[in-house]
Write a protein that holds these residues in place. Structure first.
Motif, short mmCIF file in Angstrom:
data_model
loop_
_atom_site.label_atom_id
_atom_site.label_comp_id
_atom_site.label_asym_id
_atom_site.label_seq_id
_atom_site.Cartn_x
_atom_site.Cartn_y
_atom_site.Cartn_z
N ILE A 288 0.86 -1.08 0.06
CA ILE A 288 0.01 -0.15 0.01
C ILE A 288 0.93 1.18 -0.13
O ILE A 288 0.79 2.19 -0.66
CB ILE A 288 -0.94 0.14 1.21
N VAL A 289 2.01 1.41 0.95
CA VAL A 289 2.94 2.48 0.93
C VAL A 289 3.59 2.60 -0.57
O VAL A 289 3.48 3.58 -1.42
CB VAL A 289 4.02 2.21 1.65
N SER A 290 3.92 1.58 -1.06
CA SER A 290 4.33 1.57 -2.46
C SER A 290 3.30 2.12 -3.51
O SER A 290 3.64 2.89 -4.43
CB SER A 290 4.77 0.13 -2.86
N GLU A 291 2.04 1.58 -3.52
CA GLU A 291 1.02 2.01 -4.71
C GLU A 291 0.88 3.82 -4.38
O GLU A 291 0.93 4.41 -5.23
CB GLU A 291 -0.30 1.32 -4.55
N LEU A 292 0.48 4.09 -3.04
CA LEU A 292 0.14 5.38 -2.71
C LEU A 292 1.40 6.53 -3.06
O LEU A 292 1.30 7.37 -3.55
CB LEU A 292 -0.15 5.68 -1.56
N CYS A 293 2.69 5.99 -2.83
CA CYS A 293 3.89 6.81 -3.23
C CYS A 293 4.25 6.82 -4.64
O CYS A 293 4.18 7.74 -5.31
CB CYS A 293 5.10 6.16 -2.43
N GLY A 294 3.89 5.77 -5.39
CA GLY A 294 3.96 5.78 -6.77
C GLY A 294 2.88 6.67 -7.44
O GLY A 294 3.12 7.31 -8.47
N ASN A 295 1.83 6.87 -6.67
CA ASN A 295 0.76 7.57 -7.44
C ASN A 295 0.99 9.21 -7.14
O ASN A 295 0.68 9.96 -7.85
CB ASN A 295 -0.70 7.18 -6.85
N ALA A 296 1.74 9.36 -5.74
CA ALA A 296 2.07 10.61 -5.73
C ALA A 296 2.91 11.18 -6.65
O ALA A 296 2.97 12.24 -7.01
CB ALA A 296 2.66 10.74 -4.17
N VAL A 297 3.88 10.36 -7.10
CA VAL A 297 4.97 10.46 -8.00
C VAL A 297 4.29 10.73 -9.58
O VAL A 297 4.52 11.75 -10.16
CB VAL A 297 6.05 9.67 -8.11
N ARG A 298 3.40 9.89 -9.93
CA ARG A 298 2.81 9.65 -11.13
C ARG A 298 1.87 10.75 -11.33
O ARG A 298 1.84 11.64 -12.35
CB ARG A 298 2.35 8.30 -11.51
N HIS A 299 0.89 10.91 -10.38
CA HIS A 299 -0.49 11.88 -10.60
C HIS A 299 -0.27 13.10 -9.74
O HIS A 299 -1.10 14.12 -10.05
CB HIS A 299 -1.58 11.11 -10.17
N GLY A 300 0.45 13.04 -8.71
CA GLY A 300 0.51 14.28 -8.01
C GLY A 300 1.88 15.03 -7.90
O GLY A 300 2.06 16.17 -7.42
N HIS A 301 2.56 14.93 -8.79
CA HIS A 301 3.94 15.37 -9.15
C HIS A 301 3.74 16.89 -9.50
O HIS A 301 3.23 17.24 -10.56
CB HIS A 301 4.75 14.61 -10.25
N VAL A 302 4.30 17.99 -8.93
CA VAL A 302 4.49 19.24 -9.25
C VAL A 302 6.08 19.52 -9.19
O VAL A 302 6.91 19.42 -8.13
CB VAL A 302 3.88 20.14 -8.47
N ALA A 303 6.81 19.87 -10.30
CA ALA A 303 8.12 20.21 -10.37
C ALA A 303 8.61 20.76 -9.27
O ALA A 303 7.99 21.89 -8.75
CB ALA A 303 8.56 20.96 -11.79
N GLY A 304 9.74 20.41 -8.75
CA GLY A 304 10.24 21.08 -7.48
C GLY A 304 9.64 21.02 -6.18
O GLY A 304 10.12 21.47 -5.16
N ARG A 305 8.61 20.03 -6.09
CA ARG A 305 7.82 19.75 -4.66
C ARG A 305 8.08 18.32 -4.49
O ARG A 305 7.84 17.65 -5.39
CB ARG A 305 6.41 20.21 -4.99
N ASP A 306 8.09 18.19 -3.06
CA ASP A 306 8.28 16.79 -2.55
C ASP A 306 7.02 16.20 -2.21
O ASP A 306 6.01 17.00 -2.12
CB ASP A 306 9.06 16.92 -1.49
N PHE A 307 6.89 15.05 -2.05
CA PHE A 307 5.60 14.32 -1.36
C PHE A 307 6.19 14.01 -0.01
O PHE A 307 7.18 13.70 0.30
CB PHE A 307 5.11 13.36 -2.21
N ARG A 308 4.94 13.76 0.99
CA ARG A 308 5.45 13.56 2.33
C ARG A 308 4.62 12.39 2.72
O ARG A 308 3.58 12.12 2.15
CB ARG A 308 4.80 14.69 3.25
#
Length: 147
Positions: free
Chosen positions: A53-73
Motif C-alpha cells: 500500500i505504501v508503494s502504491e500510494l507513493c507511486g501515485n504521488a509521483v505519477r499523478h501528484g507531481h509538481v516540479a520542485g515539490r516533494d511528497f510526504r
C-alpha cells in the motif's frame, strides 16, 4: 494502592521525499524497515500488505501528484493497542483526485493507471483522501490496515 497503566505507545514515522520514482522506492524501503522495527516483521502478510500500500500510494504521488520542485510526504503510524497501521501520503497537486476506475469497462483506460487504487481498496480496511490539513496546495491519500 493504585494500579498504573503503561503509556499507550504510538509509533510514528514522517519524512519528505523527492517526487521521483527513486523517492517512491526509498519511501517504501524506509517504511518497510520501520514496520519491522515496530514489531511487524518482514515476510509476514501484515508487513507485505502495508508495504504494498505504501508503494502504491507513493507511486501515485509521483505519477499523478507531481509538481516540479515539490516533494511528497509520508506519515506512517502504528498503534499497537488497536493493531492498526495508517499510511498517509501527501502531494502538492490538489486538482487530480484519486478515484478507483470501474474494472473491465470502457472507463478503465490502462494509460491512466488506476490498478494501484484497486489494490489499495482490496487490501486496506479503509482508505480515502482529504485536502491538506496544513493549508498548502494538494491532498492527502490515506489507508488503514489492521495488522
Amino acid at each position: 494502592m493504585t494500579a498504573t497503566q503503561p503509556p499507550l505507545t504510538v509509533h510514528r514515522f514522517a519524512m519528505s521525499f523527492n517526487s521521483t520514482p527513486r523517492g517512491a522506492r526509498l519511501a517504501r524501503r524506509l517504511c518497510a524497515h520501520r514496520l519491522d522495527t515496530w514489531g511487524i516483521p518482514y515476510d509476514t502478510d501484515a508487513h507485505d500488505v502495508v508495504a504494498l500500500i505504501v508503494s502504491e500510494l507513493c507511486g501515485n504521488a509521483v505519477r499523478h501528484g507531481h509538481v516540479a520542485g515539490r516533494d511528497f510526504r509520508v506519515l506512517l503510524t502504528a498503534a499497537p493497542a488497536t493493531g492498526t497501521v495508517r499510511i498517509e501520503v501527501t502531494d502538492t497537486r490538489g486538482e487530480r483526485l484519486p478515484r478507483v476506475p470501474a474494472a473491465h469497462t470502457e472507463e478503465a483506460d490502462p494509460r491512466e493507471g488506476g490498478r494501484g487504487l484497486l489494490l489499495v481498496e482490496a487490501l486496506a480496511d479503509r482508505w480515502g483522501w482529504s485536502p491538506r490539513v496544513d493549508g498548502g496546495p494538494g491532498k492527502t491519500v490515506w489507508a488503514e490496515c489492521a495488522v
